[in-house]
Design a protein around this motif. Structure first.
Motif, mmCIF file in Angstrom:
data_model
loop_
_atom_site.group_PDB
_atom_site.id
_atom_site.type_symbol
_atom_site.label_atom_id
_atom_site.label_comp_id
_atom_site.label_asym_id
_atom_site.label_seq_id
_atom_site.Cartn_x
_atom_site.Cartn_y
_atom_site.Cartn_z
ATOM 1 N N ARG A 34 0.837 -1.204 0.000
ATOM 2 C CA ARG A 34 0.000 0.000 0.000
ATOM 3 C C ARG A 34 0.869 1.250 0.000
ATOM 4 O O ARG A 34 0.611 2.195 -0.743
ATOM 5 C CB ARG A 34 -0.915 0.002 1.226
ATOM 6 C CG ARG A 34 -2.140 -0.882 1.097
ATOM 7 C CD ARG A 34 -2.999 -0.778 2.334
ATOM 8 N NE ARG A 34 -4.265 -1.447 2.154
ATOM 9 C CZ ARG A 34 -4.860 -2.182 3.078
ATOM 10 N NH1 ARG A 34 -4.277 -2.347 4.251
ATOM 11 N NH2 ARG A 34 -6.021 -2.750 2.848
ATOM 12 N N VAL A 35 1.858 1.260 0.869
ATOM 13 C CA VAL A 35 2.740 2.424 0.974
ATOM 14 C C VAL A 35 3.468 2.675 -0.343
ATOM 15 O O VAL A 35 3.692 3.821 -0.744
ATOM 16 C CB VAL A 35 3.739 2.228 2.127
ATOM 17 C CG1 VAL A 35 4.826 3.283 2.086
ATOM 18 C CG2 VAL A 35 3.017 2.277 3.465
ATOM 19 N N CYS A 36 3.831 1.583 -1.029
ATOM 20 C CA CYS A 36 4.539 1.711 -2.304
ATOM 21 C C CYS A 36 3.590 2.020 -3.467
ATOM 22 O O CYS A 36 4.060 2.230 -4.595
ATOM 23 C CB CYS A 36 5.312 0.431 -2.597
ATOM 24 S SG CYS A 36 6.656 0.104 -1.436
ATOM 25 N N GLY A 37 2.291 2.026 -3.219
ATOM 26 C CA GLY A 37 1.330 2.298 -4.283
ATOM 27 C C GLY A 37 1.194 1.161 -5.273
ATOM 28 O O GLY A 37 0.770 1.377 -6.415
ATOM 29 N N ALA A 38 1.544 -0.058 -4.853
ATOM 30 C CA ALA A 38 1.486 -1.212 -5.755
ATOM 31 C C ALA A 38 0.078 -1.792 -5.802
ATOM 32 O O ALA A 38 -0.689 -1.673 -4.848
ATOM 33 C CB ALA A 38 2.477 -2.279 -5.310
ATOM 34 N N SER A 39 -0.241 -2.454 -6.908
ATOM 35 C CA SER A 39 -1.558 -3.062 -7.069
ATOM 36 C C SER A 39 -1.587 -4.507 -6.606
ATOM 37 O O SER A 39 -2.663 -5.070 -6.406
ATOM 38 C CB SER A 39 -2.002 -2.988 -8.533
ATOM 39 O OG SER A 39 -1.075 -3.664 -9.365
ATOM 40 N N ILE A 40 -0.406 -5.120 -6.457
ATOM 41 C CA ILE A 40 -0.325 -6.494 -5.974
ATOM 42 C C ILE A 40 0.756 -6.601 -4.906
ATOM 43 O O ILE A 40 1.689 -5.794 -4.866
ATOM 44 C CB ILE A 40 -0.026 -7.501 -7.109
ATOM 45 C CG1 ILE A 40 1.336 -7.202 -7.742
ATOM 46 C CG2 ILE A 40 -1.135 -7.500 -8.151
ATOM 47 C CD1 ILE A 40 1.787 -8.258 -8.727
ATOM 48 N N VAL A 41 0.612 -7.604 -4.045
ATOM 49 C CA VAL A 41 1.631 -7.894 -3.039
ATOM 50 C C VAL A 41 2.675 -8.801 -3.670
ATOM 51 O O VAL A 41 2.341 -9.775 -4.351
ATOM 52 C CB VAL A 41 1.008 -8.582 -1.813
ATOM 53 C CG1 VAL A 41 2.084 -8.920 -0.777
ATOM 54 C CG2 VAL A 41 -0.065 -7.705 -1.197
#
Length: 219
Positions: free
Chosen positions: A92-99
């Motif tokens: 979330r912090v990195c603004g990514a759409s997947i883990v």
């Protein structure tokens, strides 16, 4: 960092909901299994040290000194949930759409670092490693009590109403704080500290604690 900027960043991160691919989920499960095995090994080693300590009592060596450090923490299904939450939080912090597996590795590193730090603490007055007063300050400990209480309340209610800010009853919080060995004065200092950074508010009659920014409960 400006408080308003940080608050907007956190809000944007919380709005992001990265998904967990099957491959990453399998990776998490594998890491969890390995942690379970490591914990079992640590427990067995601690038991062996305790047995050794019993044999050294007659020699005048204190059992706690002979036993050495014990493994702090436990590896349970809640540990698995904690890994998933930390990994998702990083995404979330990195603004990514997947883990990704990198997120999982960082979550594992954080948990390991926390355990190592706690286990490295000297014994407290009670003689037990990981003594509460040795490993955390009063304000953080009391705030952790409130976040756990809030998480329990939200789980019991089946989720939050987005139109309402989460609240706790002051008297209930005070009871739990006192059970943990703190005083009402300690609670007041904690509330003042977190009011000053706009995390929560206490009403004038001191009956309700309202969280402006919903905290995440610790494991």
């Amino acid at each position: 960092v400006d408080v308003d900027l940080l608050r907007h960043f956190v809000a944007a991160a919380r709005a992001n909901n990265p998904t967990l691919p099957r491959a990453v989920a399998d990776y998490v499960v594998g890491a969890y299994v390995q942690l379970r095995q490591q914990h079992k090994t640590a427990v067995d080693a601690a038991a062996a040290r305790r047995n050794l300590a019993r044999g050294t009592t007659d020699s005048g060596v204190p059992p706690s000194a002979a036993a050495g450090r014990s493994a702090i923490g436990n590896t349970t299904p809640r540990t698995l949930l904690g890994i998933l939450r930390l990994a998702q939080a990083r995404a979330r912090v990195c603004g990514a759409s997947i883990v990704t597996t990198d997120d999982v590795d960082e979550a594992l590193r954080l948990m390991d670092a926390a355990h190592v730090t706690l286990d490295a603490r000297p014994a407290g007055p009670s003689g037990a490693y990981g003594d509460r007063s040795a490993r955390t300050d009063q304000m953080s400990a009391i705030f952790a009590i409130m976040t756990r209480q809030l998480a329990t309340l939200q789980a019991a209610e089946g989720g939050d109403d987005p139109a309402e800010l989460p609240q706790l009853v002051y008297s209930d919080v005070l009871d739990r704080v006192r059970d943990a060995g703190y005083t009402e004065a300690d609670l007041s200092r904690c509330l003042n500290q977190y009011e000053n950074i706009h995390i929560l508010q206490v009403n004038t009659t001191r009956t309700r604690i309202t969280f402006i920014a919903t905290p995440t409960a610790t494991q």
